[in-house]
Structures are given as C-alpha cells and as structure tokens.
Design an enzyme around this catalytic site. Structure first.
Site, PDB file in Angstrom:
ATOM      1  N   ASP A  29      10.668-102.920  -7.558  1.00 24.18           N
ATOM      2  CA  ASP A  29       9.660-103.247  -6.568  1.00 24.18           C
ATOM      3  C   ASP A  29       9.864-102.261  -5.408  1.00 24.18           C
ATOM      4  O   ASP A  29      10.880-101.549  -5.364  1.00 24.18           O
ATOM      5  CB  ASP A  29       9.853-104.692  -6.110  1.00 24.18           C
ATOM      6  N   ASP A  31       8.414-102.840  -1.518  1.00 24.45           N
ATOM      7  CA  ASP A  31       8.595-103.572  -0.255  1.00 24.45           C
ATOM      8  C   ASP A  31       9.746-104.577  -0.369  1.00 24.45           C
ATOM      9  O   ASP A  31       9.732-105.450  -1.251  1.00 24.45           O
ATOM     10  CB  ASP A  31       7.314-104.326   0.105  1.00 24.45           C
TER      11      ASP A  31
END
Length: 246
Positions: A29, A31
């Site tokens: 991922d 963020d």
C-alpha cells in the site's frame, strides 16, 4: 496492549512468512505504509472543509477523520460527508487532493527502514507493486517524492479496478500484472480495509501500526504487526527466507 490483543498477536505470528518461499513478489500500500501521510491528509481535509463551511466552519478533529475518512476511497468519503449532494462531494475530494499534493511535496517522509527494505528486495530480485486507493496523480507524486520511481514494477490504482479496497480486485490485478503467485507473495498494509483486501485475495499481509490501533488491525487477520520497516520482528521473518535458501 490488552491480554486478548497480545494473545492474538502471538497466534498470528505463528504463521510464518517463510512458508511463502520461494518468494516472488512483495506488494505495498502507499498511504500510511510507505509514508505516514495521514497527518497531511488531515490538514488538507480540515482546510478544505472549513473553506466549504462544513460543520459551521469548525475544524474537524482526528476522531472525525478516523471515522469518516481514513482507509476509505474518495467516492465513499464524498458520499459519507455530503450524502445526497454529489456536487459538493466531488468539489471536496478534488480540492482536497490538489491541496494534499501541494503539501506532500515538502512534508512527505518515508517510513523508517523503507530504504533498507528496498535494498533487501532488490538484492533478492523480487518483483514489486504499489497497490493503493489513492488517485493516480497522488500515487505518482508520493512515489516520486519518496525516491521510488524506479523501484515498483507496477502501480495499481483501486478505483481503476472493478472494485477498490476492501475488495480484493486491486491485489488480484497486481498478481496478474506481475505474473506471480499469491502463494509466493505477501503484502504490507496499514489499514483495516487494506488488510481485508489482501486477505480476501488469498495472500499473507503484514500490518503496520502507523495510524490504526493494533486491536483493530488484528481483527482483519494479518500475519503479524510491525511498527515500521526497521522493526526487528520483520527482519527476523525476512531472515528466515535466507535461512531456507541456504
């Protein structure tokens, strides 16, 4: 940490990453995983919502941010904050993302240990992909600011897939693009929705406690949790891959 959470963490740690050997790829991922971007997102949402007169012009707090924003994609955020008013919802997310990108250029920093992990991955010849619900301009900017433009083999954008996280489609697409097996790939994620997406795709997920409480992340069923990429627990697990090869 409560006894229940400690016991849960212990049980999950018994599932070893080295069972995925020979390792083919690692998915990330962005963020909250590659960078602690939530404080910047909070500033951007707070400023734009105040400018729009939301909540009488009173600034939103972290509790509001955690409940209505974190871990969600923009369409979901817009409809939850401005239900029945799609035009204001669109304006919110567009203005907020533009402000976020301006702020991120100067404020974004990598999670501790990220570049050490990058070297380990490159030394082992693994494939990589960034898999995110962020808009593509945000994803491209963050990857560039973090110095990772030449690191990822693919960047998968959740809203460009059939369904974004917490559905498994973005992670399944990453496997397809990289041409790797879910049985020899694992994921780094920091949110409940992201962990659920990875687990639903049939993969092992290592959770980061960058922003979300450990007990909530454990409910999503990660293999184990780490504080950051310098966490000794992670390097012990990676060391097991080298032992298996030896």
């Amino acid at each position: 940490m409560s006894t229940n959470v400690e016991n849960s963490v212990g049980r999950k740690s018994c599932r070893r990453l080295c069972d995925l050997a020979p390792l083919e790829a690692i998915l990330f991922d962005i963020d909250g995983t590659l960078c602690d971007s939530d404080p910047i997102h909070l500033i951007a949402f707070r400023q734009v919502l105040q400018q729009m007169g939301y909540n009488g012009g009173e600034a939103i707090d972290e509790e509001f941010y955690m409940k209505y924003i974190t871990g969600k994609h923009n369409e979901e955020i817009a409809s939850s904050i401005f239900p029945g008013d799609p035009d204001r919802g669109i304006k919110l997310v567009e203005d907020k993302e533009a402000l976020y990108r301006r702020l991120a250029k100067d404020k974004l920093k990598p999670i501790e240990g990220l570049h050490q992990l990058r070297k380990w991955i490159e030394d082992h010849g693994l494939k990589t992909a960034a898999v995110t619900n962020a808009p593509r301009p945000n994803a491209d900017l963050m990857i560039e600011v973090l110095g990772l433009s030449d690191f990822f083999d693919a960047v998968i954008i959740g809203p460009e897939c059939e369904h974004p996280k917490p559905y498994p489609h973005p992670y399944l697409k990453a496997l397809q693009v990289l041409k790797v097996s879910k049985d020899h790939t694992f994921i780094f994620e920091d949110s409940v929705s992201g962990i659920k997406a990875g687990v639903a795709a049939g993969m092992s997920v290592v959770g980061l406690t960058t922003q979300n409480p450990a007990h909530l992340l454990m409910e999503a069923d990660p293999v184990f949790l780490i504080k950051d990429f310098a966490d000794p627990k992670l390097w012990a697990a990676l060391g097991d891959f080298d032992k298996n090869v030896a």
